[in-house]
Design an enzyme around this catalytic site. Structure first.
Site, mmCIF file in Angstrom:
data_model
loop_
_atom_site.group_PDB
_atom_site.id
_atom_site.type_symbol
_atom_site.label_atom_id
_atom_site.label_comp_id
_atom_site.label_asym_id
_atom_site.label_seq_id
_atom_site.Cartn_x
_atom_site.Cartn_y
_atom_site.Cartn_z
ATOM 1 N N GLU A 95 -24.481 -0.201 -18.233
ATOM 2 C CA GLU A 95 -25.387 0.942 -18.365
ATOM 3 C C GLU A 95 -26.763 0.588 -17.799
ATOM 4 O O GLU A 95 -27.277 -0.501 -18.050
ATOM 5 C CB GLU A 95 -25.543 1.329 -19.842
ATOM 6 C CG GLU A 95 -24.270 1.769 -20.536
ATOM 7 C CD GLU A 95 -23.985 3.249 -20.375
ATOM 8 O OE1 GLU A 95 -24.766 3.937 -19.682
ATOM 9 O OE2 GLU A 95 -22.978 3.717 -20.955
ATOM 10 N N HIS A 154 -19.379 10.005 -14.205
ATOM 11 C CA HIS A 154 -20.242 11.082 -14.697
ATOM 12 C C HIS A 154 -21.231 11.451 -13.597
ATOM 13 O O HIS A 154 -22.108 10.654 -13.255
ATOM 14 C CB HIS A 154 -20.973 10.645 -15.971
ATOM 15 C CG HIS A 154 -20.072 10.425 -17.141
ATOM 16 N ND1 HIS A 154 -20.347 9.519 -18.149
ATOM 17 C CD2 HIS A 154 -18.883 10.995 -17.471
ATOM 18 C CE1 HIS A 154 -19.372 9.544 -19.039
ATOM 19 N NE2 HIS A 154 -18.467 10.430 -18.652
ATOM 20 N N GLU A 206 -25.186 10.862 -13.614
ATOM 21 C CA GLU A 206 -25.706 9.498 -13.758
ATOM 22 C C GLU A 206 -25.828 8.865 -12.373
ATOM 23 O O GLU A 206 -25.099 7.940 -12.006
ATOM 24 C CB GLU A 206 -24.798 8.695 -14.691
ATOM 25 C CG GLU A 206 -24.777 9.283 -16.103
ATOM 26 C CD GLU A 206 -23.703 8.682 -17.003
ATOM 27 O OE1 GLU A 206 -23.019 7.732 -16.562
ATOM 28 O OE2 GLU A 206 -23.544 9.155 -18.137
ATOM 29 N N HIS A 226 -22.501 3.033 -15.306
ATOM 30 C CA HIS A 226 -22.997 4.306 -15.839
ATOM 31 C C HIS A 226 -24.519 4.329 -15.855
ATOM 32 O O HIS A 226 -25.183 3.318 -15.611
ATOM 33 C CB HIS A 226 -22.491 4.521 -17.274
ATOM 34 C CG HIS A 226 -21.045 4.874 -17.368
ATOM 35 N ND1 HIS A 226 -20.611 6.139 -17.680
ATOM 36 C CD2 HIS A 226 -19.934 4.127 -17.178
ATOM 37 C CE1 HIS A 226 -19.280 6.158 -17.690
ATOM 38 N NE2 HIS A 226 -18.848 4.935 -17.393
#
Length: 510
Positions: A490, A322, A325, A418
């Protein structure tokens, strides 16, 4: 699509970074880099969150406002406090920046986003006849949605501002309203601030006053008609230098060119290059290279293909599927620095593991300033189940590589890195069937528990190991279905315990 290329380091020279990047869309034409030295580690500063949101939000928090990262009431700060007699004038459009730079009036700001990873579609100057003030300006800004994406994803911004004239002796307050965010809630409601640097001070730092995140002015009409609802980020910045170019971003920028230069320097560093092989996984839709790194100790480096399963385990790491990010790239760079380093821990890891690292799965999206998707308008973390070789080449080749590794090696685990826009700290999403989650010594708990012990920013209690059906085509779930331990790591786009992350914090976390 070309197959993965494996070449000995002795058989080829280091891959030089390309100054230009290629694309298939009008937003990608020989994009320059800006600013030139934003990536130096020592230039990044940590800063603290506000202890609590602005006073205008306190009533909502005191009346059942939800915890950090959860969806909050839509009445949160939903007014721009404008008079009734307002007019607007377009001062920037991406398609013709020169037209508007010629037409802007003397006291108007000049906007730009024609650089790598830049994202700003248009800017309108707001004139409030009930509040004339030469020391105050207001602008409504609109972001590019992801290229070829019909759902209007827009959460990443990166643009520059300069002055067309000398400022008066007093600071000029500028209010920016970014009016088309796609997410209904954000850490901006809980103290997170935008990032800023300038041509005279390249250190990125957190700035902004009167920060609000609320439904856009068309929200009510859109809600009734069933159209997509957008949200506004509003903040005020004091500008006191007219000779500066000011840069604003949603996260610490990490461009494709930065990655290419970083890998090039690694290959030229003999103390690190001896443990690393850099290969081409594949080329993207736009012809940009997607790199694959293999890192292990020197003695087994050239033997890794003939080692048996029991002698050498493999760890697969991927990042930046992504584009918006960016903290994922900083963490990945920190990991690469660590495992190619000279510490006793790094030497021990290289003696036991082969690290396969894909540092940027979506180069085209990064170059183009997308938030979530590729140049085909596809979320590449939703197509692992059956990736298409033509339109999703990086995912197709990555999955193919992992399946081959599984057949020849003992794969310890697979981890995709991420960034998270609505929670703080660092945590993982793992895969454990519901009936096994009460087993505290389950092997899938081991990796996150090690992170919990080693990292001050990681919180095991924030981890989740549920198998969600709506995530069935993500890397984590598909790898789990292949019989591998798999995780999504994350890291917050904001920080931890009300303190903003710096880029260096993210690298150290890696």
């Amino acid at each position: 699509m070309p197959s993965a290329i494996s070449q000995s380091k002795k058989a080829r020279a280091a891959v030089s970074p390309r100054r230009g990047v290629t694309g298939t869309h009008e937003r990608m034409k020989n994009l320059p880099m800006a600013p030139t030295d934003y990536y130096h580690k020592q230039n990044y500063q940590s800063s603290s969150y506000s202890d609590e949101p602005d006073a205008a939000c306190n009533d909502d928090l005191n009346n059942g406002g939800e915890a950090f990262g959860d969806v909050v009431s839509r009445k949160f700060c939903n007014s721009q406090n404008r008079g009734t007699l307002t007019t607007s004038r377009t001062v920037y459009e991406y398609s013709d920046r020169y037209k508007f730079s010629r037409l802007v009036i003397d006291d108007c700001l000049v906007f730009d986003s024609h650089f790598e990873s830049g994202n700003l579609l248009s800017a309108k100057r707001i004139y409030d006849e009930e509040r004339p003030d030469r020391f105050y300006q207001e602008y409504d800004l609109e972001l590019h949605p992801d290229v070829h994406c019909k759902t209007g994803l827009s959460q990443w911004f990166y643009f520059s501002v300069s002055s067309s004239c000398s400022f008066p002796s007093q600071d000029v307050k500028v209010k920016f309203n970014i009016v088309n965010f796609s997410k209904p809630n954000s850490l901006y409601n809980f103290g997170m601030k935008p990032l800023y640097c300038s041509s005279n001070d390249s250190r990125w730092k957190r700035i902004g006053d009167q920060i609000r995140y609320f439904p856009s002015k068309l929200h009510d009409r859109q809600e009734k008609s069933g159209e997509k609802q957008y949200y506004t980020l509003s903040f005020v910045f004091c500008m006191n230098r007219s000779d500066d170019v000011h840069y604003f971003a949603a996260g610490f920028p990490y461009t494709y060119n930065h990655l290419q230069q970083y890998l090039y320097k690694l290959e030229l560093n003999p103390s690190r290059a001896i443990y690393m092989q850099r290969d081409l996984l594949c080329n993207t839709l736009s012809g940009n290279r997607c790199d694959l790194l293999t890192i292990t100790n020197q003695s087994s480096y050239y033997e890794c293909k003939v080692r048996t399963r029991r002698e050498k385990k493999v760890v697969v790491l991927t990042a930046r599927v992504h584009p918006g990010e960016t903290n994922a790239s900083w963490i990945c760079e920190g990991i690469i620095d660590f495992v190619t380093g000279m510490s006793l821990e790094a030497k021990e890891l290289r003696s036991k593991y082969v690290f396969k690292i894909i540092p940027m799965l979506n180069p085209d999206g990064v170059i183009n300033g997308n938030y979530r998707t590729s140049m085909a308008g596809v979320d590449l973390n939703r197509c692992w189940e059956n990736p298409d070789a033509l339109s999703q080449p990086t995912i197709y080749r990555a999955k193919e590589m992992i399946e081959k590794l599984k057949n020849h090696f003992d794969v310890e685990f697979v981890c995709d890195i991420h960034g998270h826009s609505r929670k703080e700290g660092a945590f993982v999403y793992g895969c454990i069937p519901a009936h096994q989650q009460k087993c505290e010594d389950h092997e899938n708990y081991t990796f996150p528990r090690v992170l919990d012990m080693k990292s001050e920013f990681f919180t095991f209690d924030s981890c989740s190991f549920n198998l969600s059906s709506n995530k069935s085509s993500t890397m984590r779930m598909v790898m789990f279905d292949l019989g591998l331990k798999s995780y999504t790591l994350e890291a917050s786009m904001g920080g931890f315990n009300k303190k903003h992350f710096s880029a260096f914090d993210l690298m150290v976390s890696g």
